[in-house]
Design a protein around this motif. Sequence first.
Motif, PDB file in Angstrom:
ATOM      1  N   GLY A  89       0.773  -1.229   0.000  1.00 49.33           N
ATOM      2  CA  GLY A  89       0.000   0.000   0.000  1.00 49.33           C
ATOM      3  C   GLY A  89       0.808   1.284   0.000  1.00 49.33           C
ATOM      4  O   GLY A  89       0.264   2.357  -0.265  1.00 49.33           O
ATOM      5  N   ILE A  90       2.111   1.206   0.327  1.00 50.06           N
ATOM      6  CA  ILE A  90       2.960   2.402   0.302  1.00 50.06           C
ATOM      7  C   ILE A  90       4.235   2.084  -0.468  1.00 50.06           C
ATOM      8  O   ILE A  90       4.582   0.915  -0.654  1.00 50.06           O
ATOM      9  N   ASP A  91       4.940   3.114  -0.897  1.00 46.00           N
ATOM     10  CA  ASP A  91       6.149   2.871  -1.677  1.00 46.00           C
ATOM     11  C   ASP A  91       7.340   2.577  -0.773  1.00 46.00           C
ATOM     12  O   ASP A  91       7.313   2.832   0.437  1.00 46.00           O
ATOM     13  N   SER A  92       8.388   2.038  -1.354  1.00 39.55           N
ATOM     14  CA  SER A  92       9.565   1.616  -0.596  1.00 39.55           C
ATOM     15  C   SER A  92      10.257   2.789   0.096  1.00 39.55           C
ATOM     16  O   SER A  92      10.799   2.638   1.193  1.00 39.55           O
ATOM     17  N   ALA A  93      10.242   3.957  -0.558  1.00 42.35           N
ATOM     18  CA  ALA A  93      10.900   5.132   0.016  1.00 42.35           C
ATOM     19  C   ALA A  93      10.259   5.509   1.349  1.00 42.35           C
ATOM     20  O   ALA A  93      10.951   5.799   2.333  1.00 42.35           O
ATOM     21  N   LEU A  94       8.929   5.499   1.395  1.00 43.98           N
ATOM     22  CA  LEU A  94       8.227   5.835   2.628  1.00 43.98           C
ATOM     23  C   LEU A  94       8.450   4.762   3.686  1.00 43.98           C
ATOM     24  O   LEU A  94       8.680   5.065   4.865  1.00 43.98           O
ATOM     25  N   ALA A  95       8.408   3.495   3.271  1.00 38.02           N
ATOM     26  CA  ALA A  95       8.638   2.393   4.217  1.00 38.02           C
ATOM     27  C   ALA A  95      10.034   2.497   4.830  1.00 38.02           C
ATOM     28  O   ALA A  95      10.213   2.327   6.047  1.00 38.02           O
ATOM     29  N   GLY A  96      11.026   2.796   3.987  1.00 39.85           N
ATOM     30  CA  GLY A  96      12.393   2.924   4.470  1.00 39.85           C
ATOM     31  C   GLY A  96      12.567   4.096   5.413  1.00 39.85           C
ATOM     32  O   GLY A  96      13.288   4.012   6.414  1.00 39.85           O
ATOM     33  N   THR A  97      11.883   5.193   5.124  1.00 44.32           N
ATOM     34  CA  THR A  97      11.977   6.368   5.983  1.00 44.32           C
ATOM     35  C   THR A  97      11.286   6.130   7.325  1.00 44.32           C
ATOM     36  O   THR A  97      11.814   6.489   8.383  1.00 44.32           O
ATOM     37  N   LEU A  98      10.111   5.514   7.299  1.00 40.49           N
ATOM     38  CA  LEU A  98       9.402   5.203   8.542  1.00 40.49           C
ATOM     39  C   LEU A  98      10.195   4.226   9.405  1.00 40.49           C
ATOM     40  O   LEU A  98      10.100   4.251  10.636  1.00 40.49           O
ATOM     41  N   ASN A  99      10.997   3.395   8.755  1.00 45.77           N
ATOM     42  CA  ASN A  99      11.853   2.463   9.488  1.00 45.77           C
ATOM     43  C   ASN A  99      12.840   3.211  10.381  1.00 45.77           C
ATOM     44  O   ASN A  99      13.349   2.676  11.372  1.00 45.77           O
ATOM     45  N   SER A 100      13.084   4.486  10.040  1.00 47.21           N
ATOM     46  CA  SER A 100      13.987   5.319  10.823  1.00 47.21           C
ATOM     47  C   SER A 100      13.410   5.690  12.194  1.00 47.21           C
ATOM     48  O   SER A 100      14.096   6.310  13.014  1.00 47.21           O
ATOM     49  N   LEU A 101      12.166   5.317  12.444  1.00 47.93           N
ATOM     50  CA  LEU A 101      11.577   5.533  13.768  1.00 47.93           C
ATOM     51  C   LEU A 101      12.156   4.567  14.803  1.00 47.93           C
ATOM     52  O   LEU A 101      12.005   4.779  16.006  1.00 47.93           O
ATOM     53  N   THR A 102      12.822   3.509  14.340  1.00 49.53           N
ATOM     54  CA  THR A 102      13.323   2.477  15.248  1.00 49.53           C
ATOM     55  C   THR A 102      14.153   3.023  16.407  1.00 49.53           C
ATOM     56  O   THR A 102      13.888   2.693  17.569  1.00 49.53           O
TER      57      THR A 102
END
Length: 292
Positions: A89-102
């Motif tokens: 449902g979302i693109d890889s760029a957004l998924a990768g950026t949200l992963n930065s919440l870790t």
Amino acid sequence: MKQGFLNWLIFIILSIIWGSSFVLMKEGLVNLSAYQVASLRIVFSGIVLLPSAIKHFRIIPKDKLLVIFMSGVLGSLLPAYLFCIAEEGIDSALAGTLNSLTPIFVIITGALFFKSTPTSNKIWGIVISFTGSILLLFSKGHMQESQNLMYISFVVLATIFYGFNVNMVHKHLKDIGSLQIAAVALTLNAVPALLVLIFTGYFNLPLNDKGVLLSTAAAAVLGIFGTAVASVIFYMLVKRAGAIFASMVTYGIPVVAIIWGIIYKEAVGWKQVACLILILYGVYFANRKGRQ
């Protein structure tokens, strides 16, 4: 100096592996469902580490087995499904950026459940790097207008699991070898993943079809390198450099994404380069005055 250099080398290797994982996920999802790609990822990682798991299973203290199993659940199994579902449902760029919440959730879960107190430089380093990640995302200028909030929440939930797992390993599994943790955790978690694979009808697919084979191969590479190998060296980094620095590997992902963009001849300008410098400076700033 030597120890610090090795920590950064591990950091770079992990960034390359995990930064490439989003590409492999997308390839797997071309012909397989999110549940099948995630299940194959965990199953292949368990198969690769099975010999080591058999060797080490008996020597691990019994009171640590449940913690190791839960480390596999929170650090690999559930995030594998959450990320694959999210990428539908979302693109890889957004998924990768949200992963930065870790790293942010490493601090929050550490304070709430593990009585850890991060130093101010680590907090500011995370703020700097996260700002760089957000700016990098928007600098590309191709964000979809309708990014489904539900899919975004899947990635956020995965980062919460990551944060809890990193603290759990740092606090409770210091005396267990990195290979032992990864091997036993992933081998045990390969069992429920295999059940999901069966129930989703993977073995009823035309497995000799070229498209299915390519997607399976992408999931296999994702499992072997993105989960099995990466988990071993990630647990090693947690033990060596501390929970927060290890979690900041997520800020290396946008850097790798840019490199992939260069390889595929995408436009990379001064804005992207400036954002990468900001991200890397944040990581350096967080680690420069000692480790947690």
